[in-house]
Design a protein around this motif. Sequence first.
Motif, mmCIF file in Angstrom:
data_model
loop_
_atom_site.group_PDB
_atom_site.id
_atom_site.type_symbol
_atom_site.label_atom_id
_atom_site.label_comp_id
_atom_site.label_asym_id
_atom_site.label_seq_id
_atom_site.Cartn_x
_atom_site.Cartn_y
_atom_site.Cartn_z
ATOM 1 N N HIS A 1 -10.991 26.527 -90.528
ATOM 2 C CA HIS A 1 -10.418 24.503 -90.824
ATOM 3 C C HIS A 1 -8.958 24.375 -90.303
ATOM 4 C CE1 HIS A 1 -7.531 27.244 -92.984
ATOM 5 N NE2 HIS A 1 -6.518 26.164 -92.874
ATOM 6 N N LEU A 2 -8.653 24.614 -89.159
ATOM 7 C CA LEU A 2 -7.674 24.268 -88.776
ATOM 8 C C LEU A 2 -8.529 24.489 -87.335
ATOM 9 C CD1 LEU A 2 -4.724 27.338 -88.414
ATOM 10 C CD2 LEU A 2 -5.113 25.044 -89.506
ATOM 11 N N PRO A 3 -7.580 23.336 -86.649
ATOM 12 C CA PRO A 3 -7.926 23.129 -85.183
ATOM 13 C C PRO A 3 -8.271 23.956 -83.906
ATOM 14 C CG PRO A 3 -6.465 21.786 -85.925
ATOM 15 C CD PRO A 3 -6.316 22.693 -86.656
ATOM 16 N N GLY A 4 -9.701 23.323 -83.098
ATOM 17 C CA GLY A 4 -9.500 24.619 -82.029
ATOM 18 C C GLY A 4 -9.360 24.758 -80.987
ATOM 19 N N MET B 1 -14.319 11.889 -70.103
ATOM 20 C CA MET B 1 -15.306 12.704 -70.476
ATOM 21 C C MET B 1 -14.759 13.235 -71.613
ATOM 22 S SD MET B 1 -16.529 12.953 -66.458
ATOM 23 C CE MET B 1 -16.964 15.031 -66.289
ATOM 24 N N ILE B 2 -13.863 13.404 -71.668
ATOM 25 C CA ILE B 2 -13.437 14.493 -72.380
ATOM 26 C C ILE B 2 -13.589 15.029 -73.800
ATOM 27 C CG2 ILE B 2 -11.431 12.816 -73.685
ATOM 28 C CD1 ILE B 2 -10.519 16.881 -72.512
ATOM 29 N N GLU B 3 -14.303 13.357 -74.341
ATOM 30 C CA GLU B 3 -14.761 13.536 -75.458
ATOM 31 C C GLU B 3 -16.419 14.430 -75.790
ATOM 32 O OE1 GLU B 3 -14.675 12.497 -78.688
ATOM 33 O OE2 GLU B 3 -13.571 10.230 -78.750
ATOM 34 N N ILE B 4 -16.645 14.819 -75.021
ATOM 35 C CA ILE B 4 -17.962 15.679 -74.751
ATOM 36 C C ILE B 4 -17.236 17.463 -74.449
ATOM 37 C CG2 ILE B 4 -17.566 16.505 -71.927
ATOM 38 C CD1 ILE B 4 -20.638 16.249 -72.676
ATOM 39 N N VAL B 5 -16.204 17.831 -74.457
ATOM 40 C CA VAL B 5 -15.939 18.494 -74.617
ATOM 41 C C VAL B 5 -15.382 18.739 -76.296
ATOM 42 C CG1 VAL B 5 -13.585 20.008 -74.252
ATOM 43 C CG2 VAL B 5 -14.402 18.454 -71.995
ATOM 44 N N ARG B 6 -14.671 17.856 -76.606
ATOM 45 C CA ARG B 6 -14.346 17.647 -78.220
ATOM 46 C C ARG B 6 -15.859 17.806 -79.407
ATOM 47 N NH1 ARG B 6 -15.712 14.772 -82.147
ATOM 48 N NH2 ARG B 6 -16.108 13.086 -80.674
ATOM 49 N N GLU B 7 -16.580 17.079 -78.188
ATOM 50 C CA GLU B 7 -18.152 17.710 -79.520
ATOM 51 C C GLU B 7 -18.307 19.253 -79.391
ATOM 52 O OE1 GLU B 7 -23.011 16.557 -79.161
ATOM 53 O OE2 GLU B 7 -21.437 15.595 -77.669
ATOM 54 N N ILE B 8 -18.478 19.710 -78.349
ATOM 55 C CA ILE B 8 -18.852 20.702 -77.589
ATOM 56 C C ILE B 8 -18.067 21.821 -78.535
ATOM 57 C CG2 ILE B 8 -18.062 22.761 -76.067
ATOM 58 C CD1 ILE B 8 -19.009 20.982 -74.327
ATOM 59 N N GLN B 9 -16.427 21.460 -78.839
ATOM 60 C CA GLN B 9 -15.690 22.312 -79.327
ATOM 61 C C GLN B 9 -16.554 22.692 -80.831
ATOM 62 O OE1 GLN B 9 -12.760 22.790 -82.077
ATOM 63 N NE2 GLN B 9 -12.897 24.265 -81.538
ATOM 64 N N GLU B 10 -16.006 21.833 -81.135
ATOM 65 C CA GLU B 10 -16.336 20.849 -82.828
ATOM 66 C C GLU B 10 -17.715 21.359 -83.530
ATOM 67 O OE1 GLU B 10 -16.289 17.087 -83.647
ATOM 68 O OE2 GLU B 10 -13.255 17.033 -84.069
ATOM 69 N N LYS B 11 -18.885 21.795 -82.668
ATOM 70 C CA LYS B 11 -19.805 22.315 -82.940
ATOM 71 C C LYS B 11 -20.568 23.474 -83.415
ATOM 72 C CE LYS B 11 -21.978 17.660 -82.822
ATOM 73 N NZ LYS B 11 -23.364 16.967 -82.076
ATOM 74 N N THR C 1 -3.688 9.073 -76.093
ATOM 75 C CA THR C 1 -4.496 7.665 -75.970
ATOM 76 C C THR C 1 -5.996 7.737 -76.519
ATOM 77 O OG1 THR C 1 -5.016 8.039 -73.667
ATOM 78 C CG2 THR C 1 -3.109 7.190 -73.972
ATOM 79 N N VAL C 2 -6.852 9.208 -76.803
ATOM 80 C CA VAL C 2 -7.564 9.649 -77.149
ATOM 81 C C VAL C 2 -7.606 10.041 -78.734
ATOM 82 C CG1 VAL C 2 -10.000 10.849 -77.366
ATOM 83 C CG2 VAL C 2 -8.688 10.316 -75.083
ATOM 84 N N GLU C 3 -8.085 8.659 -80.036
ATOM 85 C CA GLU C 3 -7.606 8.784 -81.034
ATOM 86 C C GLU C 3 -7.725 10.655 -81.396
ATOM 87 O OE1 GLU C 3 -7.181 7.094 -85.034
ATOM 88 O OE2 GLU C 3 -8.275 5.655 -83.740
ATOM 89 N N ARG C 4 -9.180 10.597 -81.566
ATOM 90 C CA ARG C 4 -10.416 11.600 -81.723
ATOM 91 C C ARG C 4 -9.186 13.173 -81.042
ATOM 92 N NH1 ARG C 4 -16.387 10.481 -82.845
ATOM 93 N NH2 ARG C 4 -16.348 9.730 -80.093
ATOM 94 N N MET C 5 -8.643 13.084 -79.983
ATOM 95 C CA MET C 5 -8.617 14.622 -79.392
ATOM 96 C C MET C 5 -7.533 14.829 -80.155
ATOM 97 S SD MET C 5 -10.658 16.304 -77.453
ATOM 98 C CE MET C 5 -9.479 17.231 -76.697
ATOM 99 N N HIS C 6 -6.357 14.158 -79.917
ATOM 100 C CA HIS C 6 -4.793 14.751 -79.759
ATOM 101 C C HIS C 6 -4.723 14.867 -81.804
ATOM 102 C CE1 HIS C 6 -4.375 10.837 -82.020
ATOM 103 N NE2 HIS C 6 -3.494 11.228 -82.369
ATOM 104 N N ASN C 7 -5.041 15.106 -82.199
ATOM 105 C CA ASN C 7 -4.838 14.872 -83.878
ATOM 106 C C ASN C 7 -5.934 16.461 -83.944
ATOM 107 O OD1 ASN C 7 -8.112 15.045 -84.243
ATOM 108 N ND2 ASN C 7 -7.095 12.460 -86.238
#
Length: 260
Positions: free
Chosen positions: A34-37, A126-136, A155-161
Amino acid sequence: MSNKTQNNYHGPVALKNVASFMAMTYRLIERPPHLPGFGVCHAPSGYGKTYASIYAQNKTRAIRVEVGDSWTRRSFLRAVMHEFGETIKERAPIADMATRVIAALGDDTSRPLIVDEADKLVDKGMIEIVREIQEKSGAPVILIGEEKLPAKLLTVERMHNRVLDWFPAQPCDLDDVRELARAFVPKVKIADDLLDAIRAQSGGRARRIVVNLAHAAELARNTSSASLDLNAWGGERFFTGEPPKPRQIELYANKSVRAA
């Protein structure tokens, strides 16, 4: 920092940043689901971030890529799959490529993905694609970049948290310089006063320290010395990374004209 030189020394040098990077890596690997990756390692150039990541790669079988200036999303995904020993068709849809990367990382979530020069992914959007890869995939992902990387990620809201661990690499201290000297200049005993001067003049940057140690080895060889201290160093210049000051070329030219 790793080393393979004419001194027959092989393997990583046990700097504090290497140990801290490994601690971050294992914290990500062993985290509850359940923790961020994400983990982030940031510092100015020359602090040994890349060498620490290579050590972690070897210890954990991590997948490691270094982002190039010209990379696109397609380039990034293809590079990750290449590290898995697989190739992707030139014109494969990006969504299909991402699916293959997610599946490959998801097969063994104890293998982190290490992305060096991650600043470039943020700069290019392009950082969003890394977020998608990690989460999935659920695999831990470590981003490595310059000192401003954390501010860029904010500056990327869905990344820093989604960052579990922020690791600011530290400049080398005297103990680190001693380790580098033992590794790179094993045949010369270098006194602490000279080592500390090298540390200060190098700004604590491992890369510059190694250059100064190489100069110390050369000085010892030229003077047939088995040991060096600050007094023996004398007026030798330290490598600081600073370029030479501009020369007064026009002044010299004017003097030669008048002399003629």
